[in-house]
Design a protein around this motif. Structure first.
Motif, PDB file in Angstrom:
ATOM      1  N   ASP A 118     -22.604  18.114  17.595  1.00 61.13           N
ATOM      2  CA  ASP A 118     -22.435  17.203  18.724  1.00 61.13           C
ATOM      3  C   ASP A 118     -20.948  17.040  19.013  1.00 61.13           C
ATOM      4  O   ASP A 118     -20.230  16.360  18.269  1.00 61.13           O
ATOM      5  N   PRO A 119     -20.450  17.650  20.076  1.00 57.71           N
ATOM      6  CA  PRO A 119     -19.020  17.585  20.364  1.00 57.71           C
ATOM      7  C   PRO A 119     -18.530  16.177  20.685  1.00 57.71           C
ATOM      8  O   PRO A 119     -17.361  15.864  20.438  1.00 57.71           O
ATOM      9  N   LEU A 120     -19.392  15.310  21.184  1.00 55.63           N
ATOM     10  CA  LEU A 120     -18.964  13.940  21.480  1.00 55.63           C
ATOM     11  C   LEU A 120     -18.768  13.149  20.191  1.00 55.63           C
ATOM     12  O   LEU A 120     -17.828  12.356  20.068  1.00 55.63           O
ATOM     13  N   THR A 121     -19.647  13.364  19.214  1.00 54.56           N
ATOM     14  CA  THR A 121     -19.453  12.748  17.897  1.00 54.56           C
ATOM     15  C   THR A 121     -18.174  13.278  17.260  1.00 54.56           C
ATOM     16  O   THR A 121     -17.414  12.524  16.646  1.00 54.56           O
ATOM     17  N   ALA A 122     -17.928  14.567  17.419  1.00 52.21           N
ATOM     18  CA  ALA A 122     -16.714  15.170  16.868  1.00 52.21           C
ATOM     19  C   ALA A 122     -15.458  14.539  17.486  1.00 52.21           C
ATOM     20  O   ALA A 122     -14.515  14.183  16.777  1.00 52.21           O
ATOM     21  N   ALA A 123     -15.451  14.385  18.807  1.00 53.12           N
ATOM     22  CA  ALA A 123     -14.301  13.773  19.475  1.00 53.12           C
ATOM     23  C   ALA A 123     -14.143  12.307  19.070  1.00 53.12           C
ATOM     24  O   ALA A 123     -13.019  11.828  18.887  1.00 53.12           O
ATOM     25  N   SER A 124     -15.260  11.611  18.900  1.00 51.26           N
ATOM     26  CA  SER A 124     -15.200  10.215  18.443  1.00 51.26           C
ATOM     27  C   SER A 124     -14.609  10.116  17.048  1.00 51.26           C
ATOM     28  O   SER A 124     -13.843   9.200  16.752  1.00 51.26           O
ATOM     29  N   TRP A 125     -14.959  11.070  16.171  1.00 52.84           N
ATOM     30  CA  TRP A 125     -14.398  11.079  14.825  1.00 52.84           C
ATOM     31  C   TRP A 125     -12.882  11.278  14.881  1.00 52.84           C
ATOM     32  O   TRP A 125     -12.135  10.601  14.169  1.00 52.84           O
ATOM     33  N   VAL A 126     -12.407  12.174  15.739  1.00 52.34           N
ATOM     34  CA  VAL A 126     -10.963  12.388  15.885  1.00 52.34           C
ATOM     35  C   VAL A 126     -10.300  11.086  16.328  1.00 52.34           C
ATOM     36  O   VAL A 126      -9.278  10.675  15.771  1.00 52.34           O
TER      37      VAL A 126
END
Length: 191
Positions: A118-126
């Motif tokens: 999930d790229p949105l979860t990935a961006a949120s983690w960043v």
């Protein structure tokens, strides 16, 4: 600052880049010595220096040696100096974010902490990891904190291939990151 890249700072300035950070990769002491000598010749085109990348985590040097090299680079090159570090280095040595460097250069790779589908979860983690480092107790007001490395692959990365690595998900990851106020460097947007 080796392998032909020692010309990159001047080329960047000639192309119109306003700010250039030269990196001393420092995979071993021999390479570090070569990179320092190359930077001596190119320092007029350099605005800041990054000494090492994930040096503690890779076992190239301990915290004390890294801080000494940062101090020596600041004196030798007369420029602001930092190092590239990941969250585990910061957790062990919060001074990497607050006092050892002149600014903070973070490596935040959601793929390697298993935010892969999930790229949105990935961006949120960043964004969350960035805020944790930027909020380190003792962080000087106005200190620049920049994500120097973050990425999301667009294709299979063996042996960790997952269905999430697609060009569309890579686009969504970077769009989500651009929508934040987090300063980041475009890093390896291709595989």
């Amino acid at each position: 600052m080796a392998f032909g890249l020692e010309r990159a700072p001047q080329i960047a300035k000639d192309c119109g880049f306003e700010h250039v950070v030269a990196k001393l990769w420092w995979q071993d002491d021999e390479l570090l010595a070569t990179e320092k000598a190359n930077l001596d010749a190119a320092v007029d085109a350099v605005d800041a220096v990054c000494v090492g990348n994930e040096i503690i985590q890779k076992g190239v040097a301990d915290h004390g040696r890294l801080v000494r090299e940062i101090d020596q680079a600041r004196e030798r090159f007369g420029r602001p100096v930092t190092t590239g570090f990941q969250p585990p280095d910061w957790q062990a040595f919060p001074d990497l974010a607050t006092t050892a460097d002149d600014f903070s250069f973070l490596n935040l790779h959601p793929w390697w902490v298993l935010h892969r589908n999930d790229p949105l979860t990935a961006a949120s983690w960043v964004a969350e990891a960035y805020q944790l480092v930027a909020g380190t107790p003792g962080m000087p007001a106005g200190r620049p904190v920049v994500v120097q490395e973050t990425s999301f692959p667009s294709g299979a990365v063996a042996p960790e291939a997952t269905p999430g690595a697609t060009p569309e998900n890579q686009r969504r990851f970077y769009q989500a990151l651009v929508a934040t106020d987090i300063p980041f460097v475009w890093f390896l947007a291709v595989d």
